[in-house]
Design an enzyme around this catalytic site. Structure first.
Site, PDB file in Angstrom:
ATOM      1  N   LYS A 164       0.925  -1.271  -0.004  1.00  0.00           N
ATOM      2  CA  LYS A 164       0.090   0.030   0.039  1.00  0.00           C
ATOM      3  C   LYS A 164       0.975   1.319  -0.139  1.00  0.00           C
ATOM      4  O   LYS A 164       1.899   1.253   0.705  1.00  0.00           O
ATOM      5  CB  LYS A 164      -0.925   0.033   1.286  1.00  0.00           C
ATOM      6  CG  LYS A 164      -1.916  -1.082   1.066  1.00  0.00           C
ATOM      7  CD  LYS A 164      -3.054  -0.779   0.306  1.00  0.00           C
ATOM      8  CE  LYS A 164      -4.239  -1.815   0.479  1.00  0.00           C
ATOM      9  NZ  LYS A 164      -5.209  -1.688  -0.386  1.00  0.00           N
ATOM     10  N   ASP A 239      -9.542  -0.785  -9.517  1.00  0.00           N
ATOM     11  CA  ASP A 239     -10.229  -1.310  -8.362  1.00  0.00           C
ATOM     12  C   ASP A 239     -11.473  -0.614  -8.330  1.00  0.00           C
ATOM     13  O   ASP A 239     -12.696  -1.028  -8.725  1.00  0.00           O
ATOM     14  CB  ASP A 239      -9.151  -1.546  -6.962  1.00  0.00           C
ATOM     15  CG  ASP A 239     -10.022  -2.173  -5.903  1.00  0.00           C
ATOM     16  OD1 ASP A 239     -10.969  -2.450  -5.968  1.00  0.00           O
ATOM     17  OD2 ASP A 239      -9.269  -2.362  -4.825  1.00  0.00           O
ATOM     18  N   LYS A 263     -13.476  -7.690  -7.498  1.00  0.00           N
ATOM     19  CA  LYS A 263     -13.755  -7.870  -6.476  1.00  0.00           C
ATOM     20  C   LYS A 263     -15.264  -8.415  -6.332  1.00  0.00           C
ATOM     21  O   LYS A 263     -16.260  -7.619  -7.035  1.00  0.00           O
ATOM     22  CB  LYS A 263     -13.730  -7.184  -5.099  1.00  0.00           C
ATOM     23  CG  LYS A 263     -12.320  -6.646  -4.957  1.00  0.00           C
ATOM     24  CD  LYS A 263     -12.242  -5.794  -3.697  1.00  0.00           C
ATOM     25  CE  LYS A 263     -10.831  -5.285  -3.662  1.00  0.00           C
ATOM     26  NZ  LYS A 263     -10.461  -4.460  -2.440  1.00  0.00           N
TER      27      LYS A 263
HETATM   28  O1  LIG Z   1      -5.580  -9.073   1.571  1.00  0.00           O
HETATM   29  C1  LIG Z   1      -6.625  -8.529   1.399  1.00  0.00           C
HETATM   30  O2  LIG Z   1      -7.840  -9.138   1.585  1.00  0.00           O
HETATM   31  C2  LIG Z   1      -6.930  -7.490   0.442  1.00  0.00           C
HETATM   32  C3  LIG Z   1      -6.256  -6.236   0.871  1.00  0.00           C
HETATM   33  C4  LIG Z   1      -6.357  -5.063   0.089  1.00  0.00           C
HETATM   34  O3  LIG Z   1      -5.868  -4.387  -0.740  1.00  0.00           O
HETATM   35  C5  LIG Z   1      -7.915  -4.211   0.428  1.00  0.00           C
HETATM   36  C6  LIG Z   1      -8.160  -4.302   1.658  1.00  0.00           C
HETATM   37  C7  LIG Z   1      -9.354  -3.812   2.286  1.00  0.00           C
HETATM   38  C8  LIG Z   1     -10.045  -2.909   1.181  1.00  0.00           C
HETATM   39  C9  LIG Z   1      -9.527  -2.483   0.009  1.00  0.00           C
HETATM   40  C10 LIG Z   1      -8.338  -3.298  -0.485  1.00  0.00           C
HETATM   41  C11 LIG Z   1      -7.671  -2.907  -1.763  1.00  0.00           C
HETATM   42  O4  LIG Z   1      -7.550  -3.932  -2.441  1.00  0.00           O
HETATM   43  O5  LIG Z   1      -7.665  -1.798  -2.089  1.00  0.00           O
HETATM   44 MG   LIG Z   2      -7.192  -2.016  -4.213  1.00  0.00          MG
END
Ligand SMILES: O=C(O)CCC(=O)c1ccccc1C(=O)O
Ligand SMILES: [Mg+2]
EC number: 4.2.1.113
Length: 368
Positions: A164, A239, A263
């Site tokens: 991140k 995303d 997702k």
């Molecule tokens: O390991 C995971 O489950 C994903 C981690 C992650 O990047 C994420 C987790 C929570 C909300 C958004 C995100 C994302 O992909 O932006």
């Molecule tokens: Mg993401």
């Protein structure tokens, strides 16, 4: 054909093994809603609401999803006869958006249909892989801790690493990680923390040979991302900006991204996720399955989805033990040499641990 006879919402709370920080903030306690739907024969399918407690990732929260399920979606579902999970569109269409609440029903019904047809969920969706590649995400933290976590995950065999970033924790942070691991399959996720004013900084990230940069710009934008992609060597992955098949179609037409993170919750279920998969396959856009710090139920849906052919990049699908002391499913999801076995048993292929579920349950409501 199935007739939905009964549904139960199990509200649960799980503690993350370690807090997870993104450019928006930190998650420590994970509230989730598990959804169990039953047909007349008593066979059950499972879904999960993956929204967070606050609306930082999308506008939905656990509470808004409870409201949608309790007051609109479940009353419309009970007693309905469905010949395929696609028939759910009739129940969903009168209700705008609220994708994460719809996805919980869509996934539970897909699981139930697969079980009734004696197929694994992967098979029911048209999946072809016996195993899927596991990737892992390292949240924002002290650089030494982040490097230590990457070390641990490397030992566990993870095949793709996501870090991140946010303004102030980007160029120097990634430079240090790259110095430690010159060849690491590495990508970054900004969770929409930048704007086109940051073009110079984002272009500087090109020197790190990243697999992609995920959602650098605004959550609902596809125009600025197009301008950015034209001036960036690093592939842009969307995303937050892609919440439907139509969003994907438009982003592809504009050239706003080269990769999409799918997702299930964000796009409203497995049916829509599969449509996006099929579109991207035709359009040569690469795909992977994203994660939501979810329980084993949603993790199981993700594994089945990732078994489809065009999910060619390892997703944010990690072992249960990456997040939890104990997961709600048996067996737990395990990563073996960077791979997760795709279950062949009917439906999601994991059992719900009822004893543990009751322990972590904070509230339960049945609809019949
Ligand atoms: O390991 C995971 O489950 C994903 C981690 C992650 O990047 C994420 C987790 C929570 C909300 C958004 C995100 C994302 O992909 O932006
Ligand atoms: Mg993401």
């Amino acid at each position: 054909m199935i007739e939905i006879h009964k549904a139960t919402i199990h509200a649960i709370e799980l503690n993350l093994l370690s807090p997870f920080s993104t450019s928006y903030g930190t998650v420590t306690n994970r509230e989730l809603l598990l959804l169990e739907v039953e047909d007349i024969s008593g066979e059950a399918g499972w879904g999960e609401v993956v929204a967070f407690s606050t609306p930082w990732y999308t506008e939905e929260t656990i509470q808004t999803c409870f409201h949608m399920l309790n007051d609109f979606l479940l009353p419309a579902l009970i007693g309905k006869r469905l010949t395929t999970p696609l028939d759910l569109q009739e129940i969903f269409n009168p209700i705008k958006r609220n994708h994460m609440s719809k996805a919980a029903i869509d996934c539970a019904v897909w699981d139930l249909f697969a079980k009734k047809n004696n197929k694994s969920l992967s098979q029911a969706l048209g999946g072809t892989k016996e195993a899927v590649e596991a990737g892992v995400v390292v949240g924002l933290d002290d650089i030494h801790k982040m490097v230590h976590k990457i070390d641990e995950h490397l030992k566990a065999g993870y095949k793709r690493f996501k870090v991140k970033i946010k303004p102030g924790a980007d160029y120097d942070l990634i430079k240090q990680i790259r110095n430690h691991y010159p060849k690491l399959p590495l990508m970054v996720d900004a969770n929409s923390a930048y704007s086109l004013n940051d073009l110079n900084l984002l272009q500087k990230l090109d020197e790190f040979d990243l697999m992609m940069i995920e959602q650098p710009l605004d959550s609902s934008d596809i125009i600025d991302h197009r301008h950015l992609q034209q001036q960036l060597r690093t592939p842009v992955c969307l995303d937050e900006s892609i919440v439907s098949y139509d969003d994907a179609r438009k982003a592809i037409e504009l050239g706003s991204c080269q990769v999409i993170n799918v997702k299930v919750g964000r796009v409203g279920g497995l049916t829509e996720a599969k449509r996006i998969h099929d579109l991207c396959q035709k359009s040569n856009v690469r795909l992977w399955v994203g994660g939501m710090l979810e329980s084993g139920i949603s993790r199981a849906h993700n594994i089945a989805l990732a078994s489809l052919e065009n999910f060619t990049i390892p997703g944010d699908i990690s072992a249960s033990s990456r997040y939890w002391n104990k997961d709600v499913i048996l067996p737990e999801v395990e990563v073996d040499d960077g791979l997760i076995h795709v279950p062949k048993e009917p439906g999601i292929g994991y059992r719900v641990d009822r004893i543990f579920l009751n322990k972590v349950s904070t509230y339960q409501k049945t609809y019949a």
